[in-house]
Enzyme design. Structure first.
Site, PDB file in Angstrom:
ATOM      1  N   GLY A   1       0.834  -1.199   0.000  1.00  0.00           N
ATOM      2  CA  GLY A   1       0.000   0.000   0.000  1.00  0.00           C
ATOM      3  C   GLY A   1       0.863   1.240   0.000  1.00  0.00           C
TER       4      GLY A   1
ATOM      5  CG  PHE B   1       3.804   5.753   4.012  1.00  0.00           C
ATOM      6  CD1 PHE B   1       4.007   6.879   3.243  1.00  0.00           C
ATOM      7  CD2 PHE B   1       4.923   5.039   4.465  1.00  0.00           C
ATOM      8  CE1 PHE B   1       5.285   7.298   2.892  1.00  0.00           C
ATOM      9  CE2 PHE B   1       6.215   5.447   4.112  1.00  0.00           C
ATOM     10  CZ  PHE B   1       6.394   6.580   3.323  1.00  0.00           C
TER      11      PHE B   1
ATOM     12  CG  HIS C   1      15.727   9.542   7.907  1.00  0.00           C
ATOM     13  ND1 HIS C   1      17.063   9.211   7.983  1.00  0.00           N
ATOM     14  CD2 HIS C   1      15.147   8.536   7.204  1.00  0.00           C
ATOM     15  CE1 HIS C   1      17.277   8.073   7.341  1.00  0.00           C
ATOM     16  NE2 HIS C   1      16.144   7.646   6.875  1.00  0.00           N
TER      17      HIS C   1
HETATM   18  C1  LIG Z   1      14.717   4.148   4.399  1.00  0.00           C
HETATM   19  S1  LIG Z   1      13.662   2.811   4.041  1.00  0.00           S
HETATM   20  C2  LIG Z   1      13.349   2.182   5.691  1.00  0.00           C
HETATM   21  C3  LIG Z   1      13.039   0.722   5.669  1.00  0.00           C
HETATM   22  C4  LIG Z   1      12.945   0.074   7.056  1.00  0.00           C
HETATM   23  N1  LIG Z   1      11.921   0.691   7.885  1.00  0.00           N
HETATM   24  C5  LIG Z   1      14.282   0.068   7.738  1.00  0.00           C
HETATM   25  O1  LIG Z   1      14.461   0.685   8.786  1.00  0.00           O
HETATM   26  O2  LIG Z   1      15.192  -0.591   7.219  1.00  0.00           O
HETATM   27  C6  LIG Z   1      12.135   3.625   3.625  1.00  0.00           C
HETATM   28  C7  LIG Z   1      11.018   2.711   3.167  1.00  0.00           C
HETATM   29  O3  LIG Z   1       9.854   3.517   2.881  1.00  0.00           O
HETATM   30  C8  LIG Z   1       9.153   2.854   1.844  1.00  0.00           C
HETATM   31  N2  LIG Z   1       8.208   3.771   1.220  1.00  0.00           N
HETATM   32  C9  LIG Z   1       8.503   4.857   0.462  1.00  0.00           C
HETATM   33  N3  LIG Z   1       7.373   5.452   0.043  1.00  0.00           N
HETATM   34  C10 LIG Z   1       6.339   4.729   0.562  1.00  0.00           C
HETATM   35  C11 LIG Z   1       4.924   4.868   0.488  1.00  0.00           C
HETATM   36  N4  LIG Z   1       4.359   5.875  -0.200  1.00  0.00           N
HETATM   37  N5  LIG Z   1       4.149   3.971   1.141  1.00  0.00           N
HETATM   38  C12 LIG Z   1       4.721   2.946   1.834  1.00  0.00           C
HETATM   39  N6  LIG Z   1       6.069   2.769   1.942  1.00  0.00           N
HETATM   40  C13 LIG Z   1       6.872   3.662   1.314  1.00  0.00           C
HETATM   41  C14 LIG Z   1      10.264   2.427   0.914  1.00  0.00           C
HETATM   42  O4  LIG Z   1       9.837   1.437  -0.011  1.00  0.00           O
HETATM   43  C15 LIG Z   1      11.312   1.933   1.894  1.00  0.00           C
HETATM   44  O5  LIG Z   1      11.180   0.556   2.155  1.00  0.00           O
END
Ligand SMILES: C[S@@+](CC[C@H](N)C(=O)[O-])C[C@H]1O[C@@H](n2cnc3c(N)ncnc32)[C@H](O)[C@@H]1O
Length: 177
Positions: A66, A68, A86
């Site tokens: 989905g 967020f 961040h």
């Molecule tokens: C920096 S990573 C952090 C991943 C994990 N929480 C960690 O600490 O390793 C950011 C995550 O946000 C997800 N993400 C980015 N845009 C998103 C969206 N619109 N809806 C859901 N997830 C999203 C990305 O796919 C990615 O897996």
């Protein structure tokens, strides 16, 4: 997961779970826990394929694709946002937190897990350098504690506790206000 006592939690949602490292660690150390891994659909497909969980942990995983910025899964006791806020400017963070607040039952908790910018960036150049990296790469930024508190306040949460992990991350526990 020495820094996270989840012994009283049975349902959690890892928002933007990425490669699933956090969820896997929580499942391994909390046999009572079921975790919903939530991320963009293609990321969930990839992680589901790649994350090699033992059967006793895989059966306690739910996989939900989905966005967020539209909605996040409801009805869990605990929500986690690790290394997510961040990536985004403050307006986008408020949208993400707002969707978490809408989805969460009134007695649920939210854990925001991030590296905090020190009040004195000269004494902590790692997070200061990450701040510049986040800004240059995708318009995100590292934040001080007071800035996270403000984002939480503005999206319907109260900061309840703050704890530090040995890895340099800070865990901000928030509850609906
Ligand atoms: C920096 S990573 C952090 C991943 C994990 N929480 C960690 O600490 O390793 C950011 C995550 O946000 C997800 N993400 C980015 N845009 C998103 C969206 N619109 N809806 C859901 N997830 C999203 C990305 O796919 C990615 O897996």
């Amino acid at each position: 997961m020495a820094c996270l006592d989840l012994s009283d939690v049975t349902t959690a949602v890892d928002i933007a779970a990425g490669g699933g490292t956090l969820a896997a660690a929580m499942l391994a150390t909390n046999p009572q826990l079921t975790v919903t891994l939530f991320d963009l659909p293609h990321v969930i497909e990839h992680t589901r394929h790649e994350l090699d969980l033992p059967p006793g942990q895989e059966s306690r995983c739910h996989w939900t694709g989905g966005d967020f910025f539209s909605a996040v899964p409801g009805d869990a006791e605990l929500y986690l946002l690790k290394s997510v806020l961040h990536d985004w400017d403050s307006e986008k963070c408020l949208e993400i937190l707002g969707h978490c607040r809408t989805a969460m039952p009134g007695d649920a908790r939210l854990l925001v897990i991030e590296r905090l910018l020190s009040e004195d960036p000269v004494s902590d150049t790692l997070v200061a350098r990450l701040d510049i990296h986040m800004m240059a790469v995708n318009g995100g930024r590292e934040r001080r504690l007071v800035e996270y508190r403000d984002l939480l306040d503005r999206s319907g949460f109260s900061l309840h506790s703050v704890s530090n992990s040995k890895s340099g991350f800070t865990i901000l526990e928030a509850v609906p206000s």
